[in-house]
Scaffold this active site. Structure first.
Site, PDB file in Angstrom:
ATOM      1  N   LYS A  10     101.057  33.582 -55.360  1.00 12.31           N
ATOM      2  CA  LYS A  10     101.837  34.674 -55.966  1.00 12.31           C
ATOM      3  C   LYS A  10     103.232  34.770 -55.306  1.00 12.31           C
ATOM      4  CE  LYS A  10      97.511  36.827 -57.289  1.00 12.31           C
ATOM      5  NZ  LYS A  10      96.713  38.017 -57.544  1.00 12.31           N
ATOM      6  N   HIS A  93      98.603  34.591 -66.457  1.00 11.55           N
ATOM      7  CA  HIS A  93      97.968  35.387 -65.402  1.00 11.55           C
ATOM      8  C   HIS A  93      98.128  36.870 -65.742  1.00 11.55           C
ATOM      9  CE1 HIS A  93      97.200  37.218 -61.515  1.00 11.55           C
ATOM     10  NE2 HIS A  93      96.544  36.114 -61.204  1.00 11.55           N
ATOM     11  N   GLU A 165      89.508  35.779 -65.041  1.00 12.65           N
ATOM     12  CA  GLU A 165      89.860  36.707 -63.969  1.00 12.65           C
ATOM     13  C   GLU A 165      89.773  38.139 -64.501  1.00 12.65           C
ATOM     14  OE1 GLU A 165      92.356  34.716 -60.639  1.00 12.65           O
ATOM     15  OE2 GLU A 165      93.710  35.586 -62.100  1.00 12.65           O
ATOM     16  N   SER A 214      89.188  38.447 -56.176  1.00 11.64           N
ATOM     17  CA  SER A 214      88.698  38.784 -54.834  1.00 11.64           C
ATOM     18  C   SER A 214      87.737  37.747 -54.265  1.00 11.64           C
ATOM     19  CB  SER A 214      88.025  40.159 -54.835  1.00 11.64           C
ATOM     20  OG  SER A 214      88.941  41.161 -55.197  1.00 11.64           O
ATOM     21  N   GLY A 235      93.339  34.190 -54.807  1.00 14.33           N
ATOM     22  CA  GLY A 235      94.611  34.828 -54.513  1.00 14.33           C
ATOM     23  C   GLY A 235      94.740  35.100 -53.027  1.00 14.33           C
TER      24      GLY A 235
HETATM   25  P1  13P Z   1      92.695  37.810 -55.443  1.00 10.49           P
HETATM   26  O1  13P Z   1      91.853  36.632 -55.019  1.00 10.49           O
HETATM   27  O2  13P Z   1      93.616  38.310 -54.404  1.00 10.49           O
HETATM   28  O3  13P Z   1      91.840  38.878 -56.055  1.00 10.49           O
HETATM   29  O4  13P Z   1      93.629  37.294 -56.640  1.00 10.49           O
HETATM   30  C1  13P Z   1      93.039  36.683 -57.721  1.00 10.49           C
HETATM   31  C2  13P Z   1      94.094  36.117 -58.564  1.00 10.49           C
HETATM   32  O5  13P Z   1      94.798  36.855 -59.236  1.00 10.49           O
HETATM   33  C3  13P Z   1      94.289  34.663 -58.521  1.00 10.49           C
HETATM   34  O6  13P Z   1      95.099  34.231 -59.553  1.00 10.49           O
END
Ligand code: 13P
Length: 256
Positions: A10, A93, A165, A214, A235
């Site tokens: 990100k 996303h 997701e 997560s 993430g």
């Molecule tokens: P997290 O693993 O921090 O929840 O993020 C997931 C995500 O959006 C991956 O693209």
């Protein structure tokens, strides 16, 4: 089938930090086969990192790209510019859908543009909390899935990776909860069934489906053993080197 572990960084890490992280990651990586380790750094880091990495061990993904190859689109980076630098691109996303207001039509064009430029799209789909509460999970997933894939030819279908997701399970979302394996299994089933109904069983079988939300070393093994899940989109935990390496180790064990 290969297992995919994709780290979505990100909006984190400078170019220098990304380079140091990757250097350390390569040193800590276990040897593996049939496992694809991918990281998605900021656009700015892609060019220098593409020179640094050994693509046999680690692949790069873009976090976004624009659907036109060139022209008067101030501030955009096209998939034609990303061509050769990355093997994958995350498209649709939830942070782009809900914060940057990308709609299915835009996402559809981006998926097609990525494929046109020899980049494999990782198309993200997933419901928000209220859609789940109102029983709209299946409809949301189907709409996002078929919308995103609308311009993909049958021949190109196997190049697409789908990432489920659930938005309410993403760690940065306020009050995020963990998705239970049965909730994930149900959604993966909706994705697989929709693909079978639309493209036929043979074609659907070849499509890689990931889970994200997560993911951590403590739950990665559970998610990876859900039927129909071929890997993880990570993430927060992908920003912490030892956690990302642990998740890769777990994927290796689950495969063995
Ligand atoms: P997290 O693993 O921090 O929840 O993020 C997931 C995500 O959006 C991956 O693209």
């Amino acid at each position: 089938m290969k297992t995919y572990i994709v780290g979505n960084w990100k909006l984190n890490f400078t170019v220098g930090e990304s380079s140091i992280y990757l250097h350390k990651l390569v040193k800590s990586l276990p040897s593996y086969r049939n496992l694809e380790v991918v990281v998605a750094p900021s656009t700015l880091s892609l060019q220098p990192l593409s020179l640094q990495i050994d693509r046999k061990r680690i692949k790069l993904a873009a976090q976004n790209g624009f659907y036109r190859d060139y022209g008067a689109f101030t501030g955009e980076v096209s998939f034609s510019q990303l061509r050769g630098l990355v093997d994958y691109a995350i498209i649709g996303h939830s942070e782009r859908r809900y914060i940057l207001k990308e709609d299915d039509k835009t996402i559809q064009k981006k998926v097609a543009a990525a494929i046109r430029n020899k980049i494999r799209p990782i198309l993200c789909v997933g419901e928000i909390e209220s859609e789940r509460a109102f029983g709209e999970t299946a409809d949301t997933i189907k709409d996002q899935l078929l919308g995103g894939l609308a311009d993909v030819s049958d021949d190109d279908l196997s190049k697409v990776i789908i990432a489920y997701e659930p938005v309410w399970a993403i760690s940065s979302v306020k009050g995020a909860k963990l998705a239970s394996p049965s909730e994930v299994a149900e959604a993966i089933d909706i994705i697989r069934q929709t693909l079978i109904e639309t493209y036929g069983a043979e074609a659907a079988k070849k499509i890689t489906v990931l889970f994200g939300g997560s993911v951590s070393p403590s739950n990665a093994g559970g998610y990876l053993t859900i039927p129909g899940v071929n890997g993880l989109l990570v993430g927060g935990a992908s920003l912490i080197l030892h956690e990302f390496v642990d998740i890769i180790e777990i994927a290796k064990k689950v495969q063995a």
